[in-house]
Scaffold this motif. Structure first.
Motif, PDB file in Angstrom:
ATOM      1  N   LYS A  58      53.236 -17.193   5.074  1.00 29.85           N
ATOM      2  CA  LYS A  58      52.884 -17.561   3.703  1.00 29.85           C
ATOM      3  C   LYS A  58      52.790 -16.299   2.846  1.00 29.85           C
ATOM      4  O   LYS A  58      52.097 -15.362   3.201  1.00 29.85           O
ATOM      5  CB  LYS A  58      51.544 -18.303   3.687  1.00 29.85           C
ATOM      6  CG  LYS A  58      51.536 -19.603   4.478  1.00 29.85           C
ATOM      7  CD  LYS A  58      50.153 -20.245   4.454  1.00 29.85           C
ATOM      8  CE  LYS A  58      50.130 -21.537   5.263  1.00 29.85           C
ATOM      9  NZ  LYS A  58      48.774 -22.156   5.279  1.00 29.85           N
ATOM     10  N   ASP A  68      45.811 -10.153   6.897  1.00 29.29           N
ATOM     11  CA  ASP A  68      45.562 -11.393   6.150  1.00 29.29           C
ATOM     12  C   ASP A  68      46.759 -12.338   6.098  1.00 29.29           C
ATOM     13  O   ASP A  68      46.628 -13.477   5.643  1.00 29.29           O
ATOM     14  CB  ASP A  68      45.141 -11.059   4.707  1.00 29.29           C
ATOM     15  CG  ASP A  68      43.875 -10.225   4.658  1.00 29.29           C
ATOM     16  OD1 ASP A  68      42.985 -10.455   5.495  1.00 29.29           O
ATOM     17  OD2 ASP A  68      43.781  -9.332   3.778  1.00 29.29           O
ATOM     18  N   GLN A  70      49.278 -15.107   6.802  1.00 27.14           N
ATOM     19  CA  GLN A  70      49.110 -16.341   7.565  1.00 27.14           C
ATOM     20  C   GLN A  70      50.450 -16.947   7.952  1.00 27.14           C
ATOM     21  O   GLN A  70      51.454 -16.788   7.249  1.00 27.14           O
ATOM     22  CB  GLN A  70      48.286 -17.349   6.764  1.00 27.14           C
ATOM     23  CG  GLN A  70      46.865 -16.902   6.504  1.00 27.14           C
ATOM     24  CD  GLN A  70      46.018 -17.991   5.870  1.00 27.14           C
ATOM     25  OE1 GLN A  70      46.491 -19.075   5.539  1.00 27.14           O
ATOM     26  NE2 GLN A  70      44.737 -17.711   5.700  1.00 27.14           N
ATOM     27  N   THR A 111      46.171 -19.054  13.136  1.00 26.11           N
ATOM     28  CA  THR A 111      46.309 -19.062  11.683  1.00 26.11           C
ATOM     29  C   THR A 111      46.975 -17.789  11.197  1.00 26.11           C
ATOM     30  O   THR A 111      47.880 -17.824  10.357  1.00 26.11           O
ATOM     31  CB  THR A 111      44.931 -19.215  11.004  1.00 26.11           C
ATOM     32  OG1 THR A 111      44.345 -20.448  11.432  1.00 26.11           O
ATOM     33  CG2 THR A 111      45.074 -19.214   9.488  1.00 26.11           C
ATOM     34  N   ARG A 112      46.538 -16.651  11.731  1.00 28.41           N
ATOM     35  CA  ARG A 112      47.049 -15.353  11.273  1.00 28.41           C
ATOM     36  C   ARG A 112      48.147 -14.825  12.207  1.00 28.41           C
ATOM     37  O   ARG A 112      48.049 -14.961  13.428  1.00 28.41           O
ATOM     38  CB  ARG A 112      45.927 -14.324  11.206  1.00 28.41           C
ATOM     39  CG  ARG A 112      44.779 -14.671  10.272  1.00 28.41           C
ATOM     40  CD  ARG A 112      43.849 -13.471  10.087  1.00 28.41           C
ATOM     41  NE  ARG A 112      43.409 -12.920  11.362  1.00 28.41           N
ATOM     42  CZ  ARG A 112      42.841 -11.715  11.494  1.00 28.41           C
ATOM     43  NH1 ARG A 112      42.669 -10.947  10.432  1.00 28.41           N
ATOM     44  NH2 ARG A 112      42.445 -11.275  12.689  1.00 28.41           N
TER      45      ARG A 112
END
Length: 201
Positions: A58, A68, A70, A111-112
């Motif tokens: 993203k 950070d 993702q 997620t990351r």
């Protein structure tokens, strides 16, 4: 002197050759994510060609720190990657010994990107019997400073002339192809040489 490298997805063989040569290493977490690198992609060898596999993220075009960034799961990339791995290595001598671990890591659906990469790295270090101490950076180290060895982005899919200074490829038996494909993902090495992989490095 500290050595800093970027985080990679199923890293290439040169990456582990570098890690094996160090007692301690720092993984960069505070740099901006960089596209078209090993940070979110790897290369494997299937029956037809060297195949690139990329993890969609993203905001890859924006200035987002590696810590950070993702993973994007709206695409069916997980199934595509798993199908590609099994298609390429199912008939190799040693893939079956690692298959379950790789599947569990991927389908944990982190997620990351950094967390996924670190879990992959941890598994690969154990499989390769590499005991290099791994640290994560907490601040970004400017290249203007000279108190560390900056290896960030030197092992790069478009910079063969740089990574070849770190690792000189020696052919090993691969499942496909008439010519040896150098510096693929470590998955290729593990699947084809198994417990001899650490000796190869």
């Amino acid at each position: 002197m500290r050595t800093i490298v970027d985080s990679q997805y199923f890293p290439c063989i040169a990456y582990f050759s570098l890690l094996k040569s160090k007692d301690e290493i720092w993984i960069e977490t505070q740099e901006y994510f960089e596209k078209q690198t090993y940070r979110n992609r790897c290369y494997i060898l299937d029956a037809n060609r060297t195949l690139p596999l990329a993890v969609p993220v993203k905001g890859g075009n924006k200035k987002i720190k590696m810590a950070d960034i993702q993973i994007e799961y709206t695409h069916r990339w997980l199934n595509d990657h798993w199908r590609a791995f099994t298609s390429a290595y199912n008939k190799s001598p040693f893939f079956e010994y690692y298959e379950g671990y790789i599947h569990d890591i991927l389908f944990k659906k982190q997620t990351r990107l950094l967390d996924l990469n670190m879990e992959i790295l941890s598994f690969c270090l154990k499989a390769l019997h590499i005991d290099t101490k791994i640290n994560l950076t907490e601040t970004y180290e400017s290249t203007s400073k000279s108190q560390f060895e900056d290896m960030r982005s030197l092992i790069h899919p478009k910079k063969d002339y740089l990574w070849s200074q770190i690792h000189e490829p020696v052919p090993y038996q691969q499942l496909f192809g008439q010519e040896f494909a150098a510096n693929l993902s470590v998955l290729d090495l593990l699947s084809n040489t198994g417990p001899e992989s650490d000796n190869y490095l």
